[in-house]
Write a protein that holds these residues in place. Structure first.
Motif, mmCIF file in Angstrom:
data_model
loop_
_atom_site.group_PDB
_atom_site.id
_atom_site.type_symbol
_atom_site.label_atom_id
_atom_site.label_comp_id
_atom_site.label_asym_id
_atom_site.label_seq_id
_atom_site.Cartn_x
_atom_site.Cartn_y
_atom_site.Cartn_z
ATOM 1 N N ASP A 102 0.810 -1.227 0.000
ATOM 2 C CA ASP A 102 0.000 0.000 0.000
ATOM 3 C C ASP A 102 0.835 1.266 0.000
ATOM 4 O OD1 ASP A 102 0.947 0.226 2.593
ATOM 5 O OD2 ASP A 102 -1.014 0.096 3.549
ATOM 6 N N ASN A 103 2.175 1.112 -0.016
ATOM 7 C CA ASN A 103 3.097 2.253 -0.087
ATOM 8 C C ASN A 103 2.974 3.213 1.090
ATOM 9 O OD1 ASN A 103 4.818 2.091 -2.535
ATOM 10 N ND2 ASN A 103 2.851 1.931 -3.572
ATOM 11 N N SER A 104 2.458 2.713 2.210
ATOM 12 C CA SER A 104 2.375 3.580 3.395
ATOM 13 C C SER A 104 3.744 3.851 3.996
ATOM 14 C CB SER A 104 1.442 2.971 4.442
ATOM 15 O OG SER A 104 1.884 1.687 4.833
ATOM 16 N N PHE A 105 4.714 3.015 3.665
ATOM 17 C CA PHE A 105 6.100 3.264 4.049
ATOM 18 C C PHE A 105 6.850 3.661 2.792
ATOM 19 C CE2 PHE A 105 10.516 2.435 4.980
ATOM 20 C CZ PHE A 105 10.659 2.685 6.334
ATOM 21 N N GLY A 106 7.192 4.948 2.703
ATOM 22 C CA GLY A 106 7.873 5.466 1.522
ATOM 23 C C GLY A 106 9.079 6.301 1.908
ATOM 24 N N THR A 107 9.398 7.271 1.070
ATOM 25 C CA THR A 107 10.607 8.069 1.256
ATOM 26 C C THR A 107 10.647 8.785 2.605
ATOM 27 O OG1 THR A 107 10.864 8.401 -1.121
ATOM 28 C CG2 THR A 107 11.957 9.978 0.328
ATOM 29 N N HIS A 108 9.549 9.468 2.953
ATOM 30 C CA HIS A 108 9.523 10.223 4.213
ATOM 31 C C HIS A 108 9.652 9.289 5.406
ATOM 32 C CE1 HIS A 108 8.211 14.331 2.768
ATOM 33 N NE2 HIS A 108 8.061 13.582 1.683
ATOM 34 N N GLU A 109 8.997 8.130 5.318
ATOM 35 C CA GLU A 109 9.040 7.179 6.423
ATOM 36 C C GLU A 109 10.443 6.574 6.575
ATOM 37 O OE1 GLU A 109 5.115 8.200 5.426
ATOM 38 O OE2 GLU A 109 6.582 7.227 4.084
ATOM 39 N N PHE A 110 11.069 6.260 5.453
ATOM 40 C CA PHE A 110 12.419 5.693 5.538
ATOM 41 C C PHE A 110 13.398 6.701 6.133
ATOM 42 C CE2 PHE A 110 16.660 5.136 3.545
ATOM 43 C CZ PHE A 110 17.026 3.971 4.221
ATOM 44 N N MET A 111 13.320 7.925 5.688
ATOM 45 C CA MET A 111 14.238 8.927 6.223
ATOM 46 C C MET A 111 13.952 9.215 7.699
ATOM 47 S SD MET A 111 16.219 9.241 3.688
ATOM 48 C CE MET A 111 17.332 10.471 4.358
ATOM 49 N N GLY A 125 18.216 2.887 -6.269
ATOM 50 C CA GLY A 125 17.359 3.406 -7.331
ATOM 51 C C GLY A 125 16.914 2.336 -8.309
ATOM 52 N N ASN A 126 15.894 2.666 -9.079
ATOM 53 C CA ASN A 126 15.247 1.750 -10.016
ATOM 54 C C ASN A 126 15.824 1.946 -11.423
ATOM 55 O OD1 ASN A 126 13.511 0.385 -11.764
ATOM 56 N ND2 ASN A 126 11.640 1.065 -10.739
ATOM 57 N N VAL A 127 16.650 1.001 -11.853
ATOM 58 C CA VAL A 127 17.156 0.991 -13.224
ATOM 59 C C VAL A 127 16.354 0.013 -14.075
ATOM 60 C CG1 VAL A 127 19.148 0.400 -14.691
ATOM 61 C CG2 VAL A 127 19.479 1.726 -12.595
ATOM 62 N N GLY A 128 15.914 -1.102 -13.451
ATOM 63 C CA GLY A 128 15.246 -2.170 -14.201
ATOM 64 C C GLY A 128 13.965 -1.751 -14.883
ATOM 65 N N SER A 129 13.087 -1.010 -14.157
ATOM 66 C CA SER A 129 11.815 -0.591 -14.759
ATOM 67 C C SER A 129 11.603 0.907 -14.659
ATOM 68 C CB SER A 129 10.636 -1.314 -14.084
ATOM 69 O OG SER A 129 10.497 -0.903 -12.725
ATOM 70 N N GLY A 130 12.634 1.617 -14.193
ATOM 71 C CA GLY A 130 12.525 3.062 -14.047
ATOM 72 C C GLY A 130 13.233 3.807 -15.160
ATOM 73 N N THR A 131 13.335 5.110 -15.007
ATOM 74 C CA THR A 131 13.966 5.959 -16.015
ATOM 75 C C THR A 131 15.036 6.823 -15.362
ATOM 76 O OG1 THR A 131 12.415 7.796 -15.676
ATOM 77 C CG2 THR A 131 11.793 6.101 -17.298
ATOM 78 N N VAL A 132 15.894 7.378 -16.201
ATOM 79 C CA VAL A 132 16.898 8.308 -15.711
ATOM 80 C C VAL A 132 16.220 9.497 -15.041
ATOM 81 C CG1 VAL A 132 18.734 9.897 -16.395
ATOM 82 C CG2 VAL A 132 18.618 7.628 -17.432
ATOM 83 N N ARG A 133 15.166 9.995 -15.648
ATOM 84 C CA ARG A 133 14.471 11.141 -15.080
ATOM 85 C C ARG A 133 13.897 10.813 -13.698
ATOM 86 N NH1 ARG A 133 9.464 14.705 -17.741
ATOM 87 N NH2 ARG A 133 9.023 15.880 -15.822
ATOM 88 N N GLU A 134 13.301 9.640 -13.571
ATOM 89 C CA GLU A 134 12.710 9.249 -12.293
ATOM 90 C C GLU A 134 13.764 9.210 -11.188
ATOM 91 O OE1 GLU A 134 9.903 5.615 -10.520
ATOM 92 O OE2 GLU A 134 11.053 5.316 -12.360
ATOM 93 N N MET A 135 14.915 8.626 -11.493
ATOM 94 C CA MET A 135 15.978 8.550 -10.500
ATOM 95 C C MET A 135 16.520 9.934 -10.183
ATOM 96 S SD MET A 135 19.499 6.268 -10.535
ATOM 97 C CE MET A 135 18.609 4.723 -10.626
ATOM 98 N N SER A 136 16.715 10.741 -11.202
ATOM 99 C CA SER A 136 17.239 12.087 -11.013
ATOM 100 C C SER A 136 16.297 12.929 -10.148
ATOM 101 C CB SER A 136 17.447 12.760 -12.368
ATOM 102 O OG SER A 136 17.874 14.090 -12.208
ATOM 103 N N GLU A 137 15.013 12.797 -10.401
ATOM 104 C CA GLU A 137 14.043 13.581 -9.635
ATOM 105 C C GLU A 137 13.944 13.099 -8.186
ATOM 106 O OE1 GLU A 137 11.031 15.329 -13.043
ATOM 107 O OE2 GLU A 137 10.443 13.484 -11.979
ATOM 108 N N TRP A 138 14.195 11.813 -7.959
ATOM 109 C CA TRP A 138 14.195 11.317 -6.582
ATOM 110 C C TRP A 138 15.343 11.939 -5.795
ATOM 111 C CZ3 TRP A 138 14.417 5.399 -5.041
ATOM 112 C CH2 TRP A 138 13.900 5.254 -3.748
ATOM 113 N N VAL A 139 16.513 11.993 -6.407
ATOM 114 C CA VAL A 139 17.666 12.610 -5.756
ATOM 115 C C VAL A 139 17.383 14.092 -5.488
ATOM 116 C CG1 VAL A 139 20.113 13.204 -6.010
ATOM 117 C CG2 VAL A 139 19.280 10.958 -6.761
ATOM 118 N N GLU A 140 16.770 14.742 -6.447
ATOM 119 C CA GLU A 140 16.412 16.157 -6.270
ATOM 120 C C GLU A 140 15.417 16.329 -5.125
ATOM 121 O OE1 GLU A 140 13.805 19.456 -8.728
ATOM 122 O OE2 GLU A 140 15.035 18.059 -9.892
#
Length: 500
Positions: A102-111, A125-140
């Motif tokens: 259910d994604n109730s544990f996500g970025t904010h919860e992990f941090m 990060g997700n290389v297998g089914s993700g995109t460069v943009r998706e990973m870049s925006e997560w870091v941002e």
């Protein structure tokens, strides 16, 4: 009488605290129920994190935590796990158990979990089914302080300040569940993706980790490094900080694995023999890394290791829940000693996994919590974190019941901390013999000793009914001698000795 020599003047590499790292994946009951119960749970928690588990993990000084996977990482889309929880997307965890995520544990919860544990974050990060943009925006989203769409989105979701991310993994097991790639193809993908894992904070650099080999796939290690450093300088600072390696101990092989609790003496030695293979892997992969990186700027990151047995009867086979015995304690002691001994190249390791999965340090059942024998080994070994490895040598003999699976009877490592205290960690792999160890400590006058020991029957475990069967106890069977100390170590035990 066993001869043991410790040279306090021969200081070697620093034992990076992150060698004592951990791994938490969206798998079984590791995250949900194990670490996170939600703010409305009757189980005492702080912002959804179990108070008892957090307290226990802080005791062993967790230095770094890897998340969200594992195989789950390459099907995880981080935007599904931010914002109001009632609006977060639900999905089926196709890798692990076919249950609803259910994604109730996500970025904010992990941090938030990392904040409570006071540990560093290692995000995959997700290389297998993700995109460069998706990973870049997560870091941002995670790290950018200025004006940008992702920084504004983070603020809208309730976190004004950015976070610090120590490590970022560019994909996971890309040779398998992370995309079934060739080393050359992944090498090109890594070059591309890592470019956009940007450092937004002045003076704060994210360490980037490339997906390394599975066990003895030396072709992968060679192919990755050859591809990544083609048309590049031999080493570019910040291009690749680490290369991972995965190795699990399966006493009966990948398909059968074997029981976590029902085993005989032959399987005991077979398990420890296969655990010791870790050193061969480090040496052989390390030799390939030395060709491209002779100065050892790139760390070997063993971010998945531990025992992997057949899951407990009656549990979801996709949850990988297994009990933890003295055999696991010896496996942990051996591996950590090996990592210490190779700390010039191995600078992070992450046991799989933290709670309720594989060789967990903690098991939970509702409001109950159990500390496993593996937990106690980590607690004994925590004194090595950020200490300096000392040169040491111990006489050993081969023991066991089958010629193919013989093991050295003793396994050790030694460090010295900033105060000059020497820490010895020593494992007796024998099920029957105790040993008297005459230890010479060069260039140190011993004035005091303090010891602790973990010992029991090979199948001994802590259960919810009997949570304290395997416990650390004071160890006193040692004496100061003219040249050092004499230690009498019992069978099937792990010992930590503090020498002042």
């Amino acid at each position: 009488m066993v001869k043991y020599v410790i040279n306090t003047t021969a200081k070697k590499s620093k034992i990076n605290k992150d060698i004592y790292g951990h791994f938490s994946e969206h798998l079984g009951r590791c995250i949900y129920e194990g670490l996170y119960v939600g703010e409305d749970s009757a189980i005492p928690n702080t912002n959804g994190m179990r108070n008892d588990v957090v307290k226990a993990l802080k005791e062993i000084k967790i230095p770094v935590l890897r998340w969200p996977g594992g195989c789950f990482a390459d099907e995880y889309h981080w935007m599904d796990g931010i914002g109001p929880k009632e609006n977060r997307k639900r999905m089926i965890n196709t890798h692990w158990g076919g249950v609803v995520e259910d994604n109730s544990f996500g970025t904010h919860e992990f941090m938030e979990l990392c904040r409570q544990l006071e540990c560093d974050a290692y995000i995959n990060g997700n290389v297998g089914s993700g995109t460069v943009r998706e990973m870049s925006e997560w870091v941002e989203y995670l790290t950018f302080e200025g004006v940008s769409p992702m920084a504004e989105l983070r603020k809208e979701n309730g976190h004004e300040e950015s976070w610090d991310v120590e490590y970022f993994g560019v994909g996971n097991e890309s040779w398998g569940c992370g995309g079934n790639m060739t080393p050359e193809y992944y090498g090109d993908q890594y070059r591309n993706y890592q470019t956009y894992v940007r450092d937004y904070k002045p003076g704060k650099r994210i360490k980037k980790i490339a997906c390394g080999a599975n066990v003895d796939d030396y072709e992968w290690t060679e192919g990755i490094l050859k591809t990544c450093f083609r048309h590049s300088l031999p080493f570019q600072h910040g291009f690749m900080d680490g290369l991972s390696l995965h190795y699990y101990t399966h006493p009966e092989g990948w398909e059968i694995k074997g029981s976590a609790t029902d085993f005989d003496e032959k399987v005991w030695y077979k398990t420890l023999n296969k655990t010791l293979y870790m050193e061969t892997l480090i040496n052989r992969h390390g030799a390939i890394m030395d060709k491209y990186d002779p100065e050892k700027n790139i760390a070997m990151i063993i971010d998945e290791w531990g025992t992997w047995f057949t899951c407990e009867p009656g549990t979801n086979p996709g949850f990988l829940y297994q009990q933890n015995t003295m055999r696991d304690a010896l496996v942990a002691g051996i591996n950590l000693n090996i990592f210490n001994k190779h700390s010039d190249r191995v600078r992070m390791a992450n046991i799989a996994q933290m709670v309720n999965v594989l060789q967990a340090v903690i098991l939970t059942e509702g409001e109950k919590m159990v500390l496993t024998p593996t937990y106690h080994v980590f607690n004994m070994y925590k004194h090595h974190q950020d200490a300096t490895l000392l040169d040491s040598f111990i006489e050993t003999k081969q023991i066991g019941l089958e010629e193919e699976y013989m093991v050295p009877n003793l396994n050790e490592s030694v460090s010295i901390d900033e105060e000059g205290t020497v820490h010895i960690t020593l494992s007796n792999l024998s099920l029957e013999e105790s040993y008297t160890i005459d230890t010479t400590i060069l260039d140190k006058k011993v004035t005091s000793l303090k010891g602790e020991i973990l010992m029991n029957d090979m199948k001994a475990m802590n259960t919810f009914e009997n949570p304290e069967t395997v416990q650390v106890k004071e160890f006193t069977d040692m004496d100061i001698t003219e040249t050092g100390i004499q230690i009498r170590i019992p069978a099937c035990s792990v010992v930590h000795i503090e020498v002042r």
